[in-house]
Each structure stands twice: as C-alpha cells, then as structure tokens.
Design an enzyme around this catalytic site. Structure first.
Site, short mmCIF file in Angstrom:
data_model
loop_
_atom_site.label_atom_id
_atom_site.label_comp_id
_atom_site.label_asym_id
_atom_site.label_seq_id
_atom_site.Cartn_x
_atom_site.Cartn_y
_atom_site.Cartn_z
N ASP A 49 55.48 -16.03 34.99
CA ASP A 49 56.94 -15.87 34.94
C ASP A 49 57.68 -17.18 34.73
O ASP A 49 57.13 -18.26 34.96
CB ASP A 49 57.45 -15.29 36.28
N HIS A 65 53.39 -18.51 37.79
CA HIS A 65 54.55 -19.06 37.07
C HIS A 65 54.10 -20.16 36.11
O HIS A 65 53.45 -21.11 36.57
CB HIS A 65 55.57 -19.60 38.07
ZN ZN Z 1 61.02 -15.45 38.22
#
Ligand code: ZN
Length: 468
Positions: free
Chosen positions: A276, A417
């Site tokens: 992400d 991430h």
């Molecule tokens: Zn996020």
C-alpha cells in the site's frame, strides 16, 4: 338628446375596454419582467446555454390566457416532432387552467393564466445532445406557480431520440440510483422512487446531470433537485456504442501493454502479497526487481497523489502481471467524507491509473481499512487483509518476516507498504520462505480466481477464506 346619450355610452364603453386592455397588458408585462429577474429553478443556477439548434418563439396573448415559449428547432423530423409534442401538451394544459378560472365565474376574469417555457441545449458530445426545457405556469389565485423540467436526449446526426435504457446498459439503473442516493444524504429519499424518475437528465461538459421535479422523490418544499455525476463515474454503464463516442473527446492512441503471467496450480496453496501507499520510486522499484527475479506477482494499492512522476514504474509493474489497485487519492479516512469528496478520491485515482495502463484498477483498498458505509459506493471489489505485517510501525525487516512466517496460510492476503526500505529489505526472505513452504505468490485477483471466488463489487475480501 337620445342620440347623444347613446354616443356617451359608446365612448364610456370604449374607455372601459381600453382600460381593460391596458391593465391586462401591464399585468402581462409585469409578469414577463418578473420572470427575467429570477431563475426558474431556484435550487441551482443553470446558465443559459444554447449550444445547438435554432431558437424559435411562440407567443400568444389573449384575455383568456397567454404564453411565451422559447424552444429549439433542429430541422430533424423526429426530434422537432417530440419538442412540438411537449409544447402542444403544455399549451393544452394552459387552456385547461384558463377554462377552470372562467368556470369559477369570478369577478376578475382578466387575470389570465400564463405559461413560460425556455430552453438550454447542449452539444458537447458527438453522439448525445441534450435539451433542457423549463416551464412555469402562473395561475391566478394560486399562491405558488407550477414549474417543471423536461429533458430530451438524442443523436442529432441520426435524428434518433435516446432514453435512459437506450443509452445505458441493464445494470446502470441500480448503480446510478445508488450514486444519486449517496448524493442526496440530506434529503429523505426513497431509492425506489429515484429509479422510477430517472427520465430527466442531460449531458454537458464531462457531466451527466439529473433533475427531479418537486414531489418526485422528496417532499415538495425541497423544490427542484439537481445532481451532477462525473462522466468518469458512469463510464462502465454506457452501452458500448454510446461509450465509444462519448469518450472520444480526449482520445489518444492507446498503448497496449503486454502482461506477463506465471503458471499457477490451483490445487496447491497460494497467498497474495499486497503493498500500500506507493508507488515510491526507490522502494517500489526494489520490490519489483525481487518479484521479477523470483517470477511471482503481488498487488499494489496505489495513492492517486503518488501516480504523477511514477508512470514508468506503474507500466512496468502492470506489464509484470501485478494487480493494480486503488488506495484512494490522498489517503483520507473515507467514511467521514462527503459523497462528492469520496467519489473524487476513488474516481480520480482510477482515472490517473487508467491514463497509464488503459484500464481501471481491478480493486480498491480503503485507507486505514475503514470501509463502513462506503463499500456500495466504491463499485469495485474492496480488498482488506488477514495478515498485517505492521511494517509501518516496526520498520524492522526481521519482525515483518516473523509475522508472515507465523500467520500466512493458504488463501491469505498479506498487508505491507512499499514506501519503507525496511519493508523492501524483508521481501526477498518472505518470497523464498513462502515458496519453500509450497506457496504460490499471486495477485489478489488471481487468488480469488484460482479459489473459484467471484471477484466483484459490493464485496469485502479479507482473504480467500473470508469474503463478506
Ligand atoms: Zn494506506
């Protein structure tokens, strides 16, 4: 003497008749003037736009009624006939009001009902032109005037009238009604009523605008209701022939990106890595290198705000067979946003990514995993996770690796991430560990495909074992 009196009577009669005519004219002029001062639709300001058609007028003033009509002519049989039909109906309605007043046998008969009708016309798209007719009846002894909007959509070239059903495909009604409902939070609206009143809309600029007359979907004191939808929001709902022409405003040669795909054995375990908040020029590149080296795929939930400048990275990732995901434009918590801002967050990001890979992202992941009340509005599969590496907190590759080792199982969706180097540091060991333990690394979309789970909007995917 007798003759003289007769003449005085006649003069008096003439004066009275003149007074009558003058006062009628003053009244009509007053009302005409009054009309120019205000917009007929009070709830919004539609500027006078007459992009297509010749302007025609029809005016009649009698002591029974008066009308002042302004409408477009296109020199097209079907379209002009339809406009004429509407105009005739309105004139008939006016005559009905006039008869009603006369039947009341009132003392002030000269107060004639008046009808105004005006139009806007829009020709911003090649294949769909729109006309917006607004009318108002001023009826003596009625405190409120009666107003309404009638819209027409047509293919000007083909002289063909278009309706909601000829423009949009079969699932458009429900979806557009949902979008409109989301836009109407402040009113108490019956969604089924919206579906029954989707007949008034126009196309202009990059917008589809719906109108609802008073009482149609909400109580009358709300007046007219006008809702704009962005063309991008409804692109999927056009019938194909309409869509091609309506989007050709900003067409550019489409680049076809060839996608790689790796063989997957659906009988063997698999997991989906997901990253992400990117793309990040350095970190995402490092992760792509590792995925490429080990011939595996992952899913990237990108922020619209990070797209610019990373076009080549996105192209590369897409070509590798990775899933392109939408993670909103600016990472706001979506449930707290107005529906307009929410649409922007989702649609703008879709548009930005689509501009690069020529297709919309396959799925959506809400920032912070907050999805309450917004799943229906997003119109994409909503992907969460069942393994949270908490990489953003620890920034420690060993801790990330341990969480994956302890928690990943067949069907897992793993959250990471691609903006921290510590995360990129963990990726190779994670890939090797998973592969050595018999897992295949696939995109979320492929995970669902190989597990025979339909990947569709209005659905929450926590893992292949938990779909809600
Ligand atoms: Zn996020």
């Amino acid at each position: 003497m007798k003759r003289r009196r007769l003449r005085i009577d006649r003069v008096l009669l003439l004066i009275l008749a003149l007074l009558f005519i003058i006062s009628s004219l003053i009244l009509i002029i007053k009302l005409l003037f009054k009309k120019d001062e205000k917009t007929i639709i009070e709830t919004e300001n539609i500027k006078k736009v007459q992009e297509i058609g010749e302007s025609a007028s029809l005016i009649e003033m009698s002591d029974k009624y008066a009308y002042y009509l302004n409408y477009p002519k296109f020199n097209k049989t079907n379209i002009d006939k339809q406009i004429q039909k509407i105009i005739n109906e309105k004139i008939d309605e006016l005559k009905g009001y006039a008869n009603n007043i006369n039947n009341h046998n009132t003392l002030v008969k000269y107060q004639a009902p008046i009808l105004y009708l005006n139009y806007n016309s829009y020709g911003s798209f090649k294949n769909i032109s729109s006309v917006f007719l607004n009318y108002e009846f001023l009826i003596p002894f009625n405190a409120n005037s009666e107003k309404g909007v009638i819209t027409l959509n047509f293919n000007l070239e083909k002289d063909e009238l278009l309706t909601f059903d000829t423009i949009f495909n079969s699932d458009a009604k429900d979806n557009i009604a949902n979008m409109l409902t989301a836009n109407l939070k402040t009113y108490s609206i019956n969604e089924n009523e919206i579906k029954n009143h989707l007949n008034n809309f126009i196309f202009t600029d990059q917008k589809l605008i719906f109108f609802f007359n008073p009482y149609e979907i909400a109580s009358g004191n709300n007046g007219f209701i006008k809702i704009d939808l962005d063309i991008n929001q409804i692109q999927n709902h056009f019938k194909q022939n309409q869509e091609k022409a309506i989007i050709n405003k900003e067409t550019k040669p489409k680049e076809i990106i060839k996608k790689t795909s790796f063989p997957v054995d659906s009988t063997k375990p698999m997991v989906a890595l997901s990253f992400d908040d990117g793309p990040h020029p350095a970190v995402t590149s490092r992760i792509l290198d590792l995925l490429e080296k080990h011939q595996v795929n992952a899913t990237f939930y990108m922020l619209g705000i990070n797209v610019e400048g990373n076009e080549n990275l996105i192209k590369r990732s897409f070509a590798m067979g990775n899933e392109m995901g939408n993670h909103s434009f600016s990472h706001k918590s979506l449930p707290s946003l107005s529906s307009e801002d929410l649409y922007y967050e989702v649609m703008e990001t879709n548009k930005l990514i689509n501009n690069i890979i020529n297709e919309n992202p396959a799925s959506f992941r809400p920032p912070y995993g907050s999805y309450n009340g917004i799943v229906k509005v997003i119109e994409m599969p909503v992907v969460l996770w069942d393994v949270d590496t908490e990489d953003w907190r620890s920034r420690d590759s060993n801790e990330i690796i341990n969480i994956v080792k302890n928690q990943a199982k067949d069907g897992s969706i793993i959250l990471m991430h691609d903006i921290y180097h510590s995360t990129a540091d963990s990726v190779e060991e994670i890939i090797v560990y998973l592969k050595n333990n018999g897992y295949q690394l696939v995109t979320v979309q492929d995970l669902m495909k190989y597990k025979n789970i339909e990947y569709k909007k209005d659905q929450l995917y926590f893992s292949a074992n938990n779909v809600q």
